[in-house]
Design an enzyme around this catalytic site. Structure first.
Site, PDB file in Angstrom:
ATOM      1  CG  ASP A   1      30.768  10.236  48.459  1.00 42.63           C
ATOM      2  OD1 ASP A   1      31.298  11.180  48.400  1.00 42.63           O
ATOM      3  OD2 ASP A   1      29.892  10.071  49.259  1.00 42.63           O
TER       4      ASP A   1
ATOM      5  CG  HIS B   1      28.000  15.228  48.853  1.00 42.77           C
ATOM      6  ND1 HIS B   1      27.726  14.155  48.253  1.00 42.77           N
ATOM      7  CD2 HIS B   1      28.878  15.253  49.498  1.00 42.77           C
ATOM      8  CE1 HIS B   1      28.777  13.410  48.437  1.00 42.77           C
ATOM      9  NE2 HIS B   1      29.528  13.771  49.178  1.00 42.77           N
TER      10      HIS B   1
ATOM     11  CG  HIS C   1      31.900  14.924  45.526  1.00 41.48           C
ATOM     12  ND1 HIS C   1      31.834  16.160  46.445  1.00 41.48           N
ATOM     13  CD2 HIS C   1      32.053  13.857  46.138  1.00 41.48           C
ATOM     14  CE1 HIS C   1      31.958  15.758  47.559  1.00 41.48           C
ATOM     15  NE2 HIS C   1      32.054  14.351  47.591  1.00 41.48           N
TER      16      HIS C   1
ATOM     17  NE  ARG D   1      32.564   9.294  52.841  1.00 39.40           N
ATOM     18  CZ  ARG D   1      33.325   9.570  51.865  1.00 39.40           C
ATOM     19  NH1 ARG D   1      32.894  10.676  51.395  1.00 39.40           N
ATOM     20  NH2 ARG D   1      34.129   9.034  51.174  1.00 39.40           N
TER      21      ARG D   1
HETATM   22  C1  SIN Z   1      31.937  14.155  51.712  1.00 40.00           C
HETATM   23  O1  SIN Z   1      32.246  14.611  50.454  1.00 40.00           O
HETATM   24  O2  SIN Z   1      31.622  13.082  51.827  1.00 40.00           O
HETATM   25  C2  SIN Z   1      32.218  15.158  52.716  1.00 40.00           C
HETATM   26  C3  SIN Z   1      30.964  15.728  52.875  1.00 40.00           C
HETATM   27  C4  SIN Z   1      30.949  16.658  54.129  1.00 40.00           C
HETATM   28  O3  SIN Z   1      31.894  16.704  54.807  1.00 40.00           O
HETATM   29  O4  SIN Z   1      29.857  17.454  54.377  1.00 40.00           O
END
Ligand code: SIN
Length: 274
Positions: free
Chosen positions: A108, A248, A106, A263
């Site tokens: 974000d 990612h 995906h 994050r």
């Molecule tokens: C996310 O999708 O922001 C999580 C990425 C991660 O935890 O590595």
């Protein structure tokens, strides 16, 4: 090497670079900021090691790049706002977790009209035996590798992105947005594939069966290893990705162990466009 000259070590041919000779707990010089901005645009995701960032440090880094963004998933997501910092999301997963954030390809919050431009994730606790790596893919390289007839087919099309596909459906009503299937990065001018398995539900210009077949092809295409890299975290590693041109996938191979980090995201300034 002068004291504020960063080092850059590419991680793979198409995506990612590790940045050295920088301390993100301190304000950045104009030169450091210009070099980081250039690396972010060139490599799509940049990584830092041994950065013991406070929430204030993480916010300061994000604010160099844009206004910080409040996550749209609300109570239906696997992350939670950090104490006293609503823009920072705690991503803590352990033996009690039923799911984690981002265990699917995906970008974000592509379900937003204007998705966040960038995300900055730091890990504070990692599983003792390894695991919890994150895969990153270049949506530029995935687009570039398509045949000219396939590019011509995709260019006029638009797709729906629906928050309910990824986030927990029990909680609330999530945003949906229609974006072009092929977008052009606002700053680099490069074209890229802007559909993802996490949020994209249908190509609005095609009948359902054709849409399903084309999206399946594109999701499989993005997931090919040729334009991917795998980041192995250590404590206080930071990944900083350009959400406009990368996707990612967070690997949940560490249950029942703990992986815990924070994050922050910064806002985009315009809708994804052709
Ligand atoms: C996310 O999708 O922001 C999580 C990425 C991660 O935890 O590595």
């Amino acid at each position: 090497m002068s004291s504020d000259q960063i080092t850059i070590t590419p991680s793979s041919p198409h995506i990612g670079a590790e940045i050295g000779n920088i301390d993100l707990t301190k304000p950045l010089s104009d030169r450091q900021l210009a070099d980081l901005r250039a690396a972010f645009l060139k490599y799509g995701v940049i990584f830092f090691r041994e950065q013991d960032l406070s929430f204030a440090d993480q916010m300061r880094l994000a604010e160099y790049f844009g206004h910080v963004h409040i996550h749209v998933g609300g109570a239906g997501t696997a992350s939670k706002p950090a104490e006293g910092y609503p823009a920072i999301r705690l991503q803590h997963f352990d033996a009690k977790s039923k799911r984690i954030s981002g265990e699917v390809w995906h970008s974000d919050q592509s379900c937003s009209e204007i998705p966040p431009d960038g995300s900055i994730l730091i890990q504070k606790i990692l599983p003792p035996d390894g695991g919890g790596d994150t895969l990153f893919a270049s949506a530029y390289a995935a687009y570039d590798a398509l045949s000219e007839p396939m590019k011509a087919l995709l260019e006029p099309l638009s797709a729906e992105h629906d928050g309910a596909k990824l986030f927990d459906r029990s909680a609330t009503v999530y945003p949906t947005a229609i974006h072009p299937v092929v977008t052009r990065h606002r700053e680099t001018g490069r074209k890229l594939l802007f559909v993802n398995a996490g949020f994209t539900t249908r190509i609005v210009d095609l009948p359902r069966d054709e849409s399903d077949a084309v999206l399946k092809y594109l999701f499989d295409h993005i997931a090919k290893p040729h334009w991917q890299m795998r980041f192995r975290w250590r404590e206080n590693s930071v990944a900083f990705w350009d959400n406009r041109c990368t996707q990612h996938f967070a690997i949940w191979d560490y249950w029942p162990n703990v992986r815990s980090g924070y994050r922050v995201q910064f806002e985009g300034v315009s809708r994804p466009a052709r």
